[in-house]
Design an enzyme around this catalytic site. Structure first.
Site, PDB file in Angstrom:
ATOM      1  N   LYS A  77      45.063   8.042  32.369  1.00  7.06           N
ATOM      2  CA  LYS A  77      45.427   8.776  33.576  1.00  7.06           C
ATOM      3  C   LYS A  77      46.835   8.350  34.016  1.00  7.06           C
ATOM      4  O   LYS A  77      47.273   7.247  33.681  1.00  7.06           O
ATOM      5  CB  LYS A  77      44.403   8.530  34.687  1.00  7.06           C
ATOM      6  N   TYR A 134      43.364   6.927  42.044  1.00 11.59           N
ATOM      7  CA  TYR A 134      42.032   6.350  42.257  1.00 11.59           C
ATOM      8  C   TYR A 134      41.485   6.725  43.629  1.00 11.59           C
ATOM      9  O   TYR A 134      40.282   6.935  43.795  1.00 11.59           O
ATOM     10  CB  TYR A 134      42.084   4.829  42.123  1.00 11.59           C
TER      11      TYR A 134
END
Length: 387
Positions: free
Chosen positions: A145, A230
């Site tokens: 990511k 996140y």
């Protein structure tokens, strides 16, 4: 290393030592390769071979050690532009010479049956290129990511994997981590009633040891796509919904030299269709690590929530009784299982694209000072499943 120099040095280092070509080719065999070919799990089944592309801190400190604990997959190969790293990893992990590649001969990986999965662990702007090339080489892909630096590149990655008939997973390790799975369960199953407010915070003091993170072309942004993602993920999987709009505000810049291309920090707010909100913040110049949900009948939180270990959870009724695990090993085994058995992947390319679309919307909101609709984003959700 900056985008304008990264590939230059990668290419130059791959060519600087003639001996490196001996490490990087696909031809020939040796005793090591025979040993690796026979690698099996406890039940006698062959483990899937993973090749790590990019041998930076995450590969060296987390992924490679985790692959010594995995049950369904193993470290089978590496891709690096640095001959010294190639030799070091070859010796440390007993990697056959024919399973070591550089950025010039990467496409030859198609001819190597020892490698089933390519794990792309490169700077963000390089994710798309190497995911596409790996798919074209006939390999399943795990991509770190953020998936890419633009939603357009995400779509190209998805299309390439679909065309090749190969699976694509994004390295969202927390979807396999017990504390965050408990946040999903509590929020999505309404254990404390409707979740009305979420607080998601993730910040770290970023030094100069990874200068590419401050290069917008290479990183795509500052803390938002790196550690702020996140917060975005945590809010969505705790709520079990995708926001319908976002607002955002940049933090003041305290170091104009370090943060001349990317943001130092950013606050952003997610508005959900049912009227609930997630208040998020991320920074490269402050430290916090929290995921908290406030509901009709109580609250539940993780603090720390996103780091590699030592996560702690509690609720309005007491501490969460949840174990810490090797997150990377659990993630890669779960992905290998999906690849091996052709089952649904929890963290799809569509989910990765969704998050990049949301990041683009957050930047737009911060740039304009306006609320930005997100009804156009991918609807990819990973709802908590009891099974």
């Amino acid at each position: 290393m900056y985008r304008r120099t990264f590939m230059h040095y990668a290419g130059a280092s791959a060519l600087m030592l003639p001996a490196f070509s001996m490490l990087s080719g696909c031809g020939g065999s040796d005793k090591q390769s025979t040993e690796k070919t026979e690698a099996v799990d406890a039940s006698g089944e062959r483990k899937l071979g993973i090749a790590l592309v990019g041998l930076g801190k995450y590969s060296e400190g987390e992924l490679a050690p985790a692959l010594e604990e995995t049950k369904l997959c193993r470290l089978a190969g590496i891709v690096t532009g640095t001959p010294e790293k190639a030799e070091k990893w070859k010796k440390k992990y007993n990697i056959p010479a024919e399973n070591i590649y550089n950025y010039q001969n990467f496409d030859q990986i198609r001819d190597n049956p020892e490698i089933d999965i390519v794990y792309v662990v490169l700077p963000n702007s390089m994710h798309a290129e190497y995911t596409i090339r790996a798919a074209q080489a006939g390999k399943h892909v795990i991509c770190e990511k953020p998936m890419a630096t633009s939603a357009a590149d995400c779509q190209k990655m998805i299309d390439a994997c679909n065309k090749a008939g190969k699976k694509l997973a994004i390295g969202y390790r927390l979807h396999f981590e017990p504390h965050n799975l408990e946040m999903m369960r509590l929020g999505q199953q309404l254990e404390y009633g409707k979740v009305k407010r979420i607080l998601a915070q993730n910040g770290q003091k970023e030094g100069n040891d990874t200068p590419w993170r401050f290069d917008k072309e290479l990183a795509g942004g500052g803390p938002l796509p790196d550690v702020g993602i996140y917060c975005l993920q945590g809010a969505i999987y705790t709520k079990g919904q995708i926001p319908v709009s976002v607002t955002a505000q940049y933090h003041p810049v305290t170091d104009k030299d370090k943060f001349k291309e990317v943001e130092e920090g950013i606050d952003f707010q997610l508005q959900f269709e049912d009227g609930s909100v997630a208040e998020c913040k991320t920074s490269y110049n402050d430290q916090y690590n929290l995921l908290r949900a406030e509901a009709d009948k109580g609250w539940f939180e993780l603090q720390p929530a996103y780091q590699y270990g030592g996560l702690k959870g509690k609720t309005s009724q007491g501490d969460m009784k949840v174990e810490n695990i090797n997150q990377q090993a659990r993630q890669m085994d779960a992905m290998a299982d999906s690849f091996m058995n052709n089952t649904e992947i929890k963290v799809t390319g569509e989910m990765g694209m969704r998050d990049v679309q949301l990041i683009e919307a957050i930047y737009q909101a911060a740039d304009t000072g306006k609320k930005v609709s997100t009804t156009h984003v991918q609807k990819a959700l990973n709802h908590y499943k009891t099974a």
